[in-house]
Structure formats: structure tokens, C-alpha cells
Design a protein around this motif. Structure first.
Motif, PDB file in Angstrom:
ATOM      1  N   LYS A 267       8.829 -14.671  19.742  1.00  0.00           N
ATOM      2  CA  LYS A 267      10.285 -14.759  19.835  1.00  0.00           C
ATOM      3  C   LYS A 267      10.730 -14.811  21.298  1.00  0.00           C
ATOM      4  O   LYS A 267      11.643 -15.570  21.654  1.00  0.00           O
ATOM      5  CB  LYS A 267      10.926 -13.565  19.132  1.00  0.00           C
ATOM      6  CG  LYS A 267      12.420 -13.660  19.019  1.00  0.00           C
ATOM      7  CD  LYS A 267      12.977 -12.512  18.195  1.00  0.00           C
ATOM      8  CE  LYS A 267      14.479 -12.647  18.057  1.00  0.00           C
ATOM      9  NZ  LYS A 267      15.060 -11.577  17.242  1.00  0.00           N
ATOM     10  N   ALA A 268      10.086 -14.042  22.165  1.00  0.00           N
ATOM     11  CA  ALA A 268      10.427 -14.047  23.590  1.00  0.00           C
ATOM     12  C   ALA A 268      10.116 -15.402  24.222  1.00  0.00           C
ATOM     13  O   ALA A 268      10.905 -15.907  25.035  1.00  0.00           O
ATOM     14  CB  ALA A 268       9.671 -12.943  24.313  1.00  0.00           C
TER      15      ALA A 268
ATOM     16  N   PHE B 182      -2.358  -2.317  10.479  1.00  0.00           N
ATOM     17  CA  PHE B 182      -2.583  -3.717  10.862  1.00  0.00           C
ATOM     18  C   PHE B 182      -1.266  -4.397  11.229  1.00  0.00           C
ATOM     19  O   PHE B 182      -1.171  -5.110  12.219  1.00  0.00           O
ATOM     20  CB  PHE B 182      -3.265  -4.450   9.695  1.00  0.00           C
ATOM     21  CG  PHE B 182      -3.667  -5.859  10.005  1.00  0.00           C
ATOM     22  CD1 PHE B 182      -4.774  -6.124  10.774  1.00  0.00           C
ATOM     23  CD2 PHE B 182      -2.924  -6.923   9.508  1.00  0.00           C
ATOM     24  CE1 PHE B 182      -5.154  -7.423  11.052  1.00  0.00           C
ATOM     25  CE2 PHE B 182      -3.291  -8.229   9.782  1.00  0.00           C
ATOM     26  CZ  PHE B 182      -4.413  -8.481  10.563  1.00  0.00           C
ATOM     27  N   TYR B 183      -0.217  -4.159  10.448  1.00  0.00           N
ATOM     28  CA  TYR B 183       1.087  -4.768  10.703  1.00  0.00           C
ATOM     29  C   TYR B 183       1.660  -4.294  12.030  1.00  0.00           C
ATOM     30  O   TYR B 183       2.090  -5.093  12.852  1.00  0.00           O
ATOM     31  CB  TYR B 183       2.055  -4.454   9.554  1.00  0.00           C
ATOM     32  CG  TYR B 183       3.452  -4.945   9.812  1.00  0.00           C
ATOM     33  CD1 TYR B 183       3.772  -6.289   9.659  1.00  0.00           C
ATOM     34  CD2 TYR B 183       4.450  -4.080  10.234  1.00  0.00           C
ATOM     35  CE1 TYR B 183       5.052  -6.754   9.913  1.00  0.00           C
ATOM     36  CE2 TYR B 183       5.732  -4.531  10.487  1.00  0.00           C
ATOM     37  CZ  TYR B 183       6.028  -5.870  10.327  1.00  0.00           C
ATOM     38  OH  TYR B 183       7.292  -6.324  10.587  1.00  0.00           O
TER      39      TYR B 183
ATOM     40  N   ARG C 149       3.353  -7.384  14.248  1.00  0.00           N
ATOM     41  CA  ARG C 149       4.678  -7.170  14.833  1.00  0.00           C
ATOM     42  C   ARG C 149       4.717  -7.492  16.335  1.00  0.00           C
ATOM     43  O   ARG C 149       5.626  -8.182  16.786  1.00  0.00           O
ATOM     44  CB  ARG C 149       5.133  -5.741  14.563  1.00  0.00           C
ATOM     45  CG  ARG C 149       6.577  -5.513  14.875  1.00  0.00           C
ATOM     46  CD  ARG C 149       7.047  -4.228  14.253  1.00  0.00           C
ATOM     47  NE  ARG C 149       8.429  -3.986  14.628  1.00  0.00           N
ATOM     48  CZ  ARG C 149       8.875  -2.844  15.069  1.00  0.00           C
ATOM     49  NH1 ARG C 149       8.054  -1.816  15.172  1.00  0.00           N
ATOM     50  NH2 ARG C 149      10.132  -2.700  15.393  1.00  0.00           N
ATOM     51  N   PRO C 150       3.763  -7.037  17.150  1.00  0.00           N
ATOM     52  CA  PRO C 150       3.796  -7.399  18.575  1.00  0.00           C
ATOM     53  C   PRO C 150       3.679  -8.906  18.804  1.00  0.00           C
ATOM     54  O   PRO C 150       4.320  -9.455  19.704  1.00  0.00           O
ATOM     55  CB  PRO C 150       2.599  -6.662  19.167  1.00  0.00           C
ATOM     56  CG  PRO C 150       2.353  -5.527  18.250  1.00  0.00           C
ATOM     57  CD  PRO C 150       2.728  -6.031  16.893  1.00  0.00           C
ATOM     58  N   GLN C 151       2.868  -9.589  17.980  1.00  0.00           N
ATOM     59  CA  GLN C 151       2.735 -11.040  18.118  1.00  0.00           C
ATOM     60  C   GLN C 151       4.054 -11.731  17.808  1.00  0.00           C
ATOM     61  O   GLN C 151       4.438 -12.686  18.481  1.00  0.00           O
ATOM     62  CB  GLN C 151       1.624 -11.566  17.202  1.00  0.00           C
ATOM     63  CG  GLN C 151       1.465 -13.066  17.218  1.00  0.00           C
ATOM     64  CD  GLN C 151       1.084 -13.600  18.581  1.00  0.00           C
ATOM     65  OE1 GLN C 151       0.423 -12.927  19.372  1.00  0.00           O
ATOM     66  NE2 GLN C 151       1.499 -14.811  18.890  1.00  0.00           N
TER      67      GLN C 151
END
Length: 87
Positions: free
Chosen positions: A30-31, A17-18, A23-25
């Protein structure tokens, strides 16, 4: 030992799940924050509402966008969805 065996699927589920969702979210968020921090006068942008325009001036929290008809609209920096690089 049985407790560890019964917890292993749950731990594996949280790890998957992580790495697949959380992590992608965080990377995308951040981008977007980096893009909004690097806005400059003259950038062609699209707002979250779909307005296409050119940045006319910047403040710490706001952006003034010049639309196609020449009108100047003030938005929060967070309302800028993307910078368009048309060449």
C-alpha cells in the motif's frame, strides 16, 4: 471439546502467520502504491532496475525519467522503486 482443542494450534498458527507475514506485506504494498500515485515532476527517483534520474514528465501510466547524461527514458509508473529526498 476435543475438536476445539485439536483445532486451536492450527488457528493460532494461522493468526501468527497473518500478523507476521501477510499484514506487513500488505502495508508495504500500500505504501509503494501511494508513493507511485504521488509522483511529481522534478522528483529524484530510483527504478527497480537501478536507474537514478529525475522525473521529466508524467502520464497516467508512464513516467519519463531524465538520466544523468540527459537522455529521456519512458518507464511504467510501477517501475519506480523509490523517491530519493537528497537535500
Amino acid at each position: 471439546m476435543e475438536t476445539l482443542a485439536s483445532l486451536l494450534p492450527l488457528i493460532l498458527f494461522f493468526a501468527i502467520f497473518y500478523f507476521l507475514l501477510i499484514r506487513p506485506q500488505q502495508k508495504r504494498q500500500k505504501a509503494v502504491q501511494q508513493m507511485q500515485a504521488n509522483l511529481q515532476k522534478g522528483d529524484k527517483v530510483i527504478t527497480i532496475g537501478g536507474l537514478h534520474g529525475i522525473i521529466d514528465s508524467l502520464d497516467e501510466n508512464t513516467v519519463v525519467i531524465r538520466a544523468g547524461d540527459g537522455s529521456r527514458l519512458t518507464y511504467d509508473r510501477a517501475a519506480v522503486r523509490e523517491v530519493v529526498n537528497e537535500k
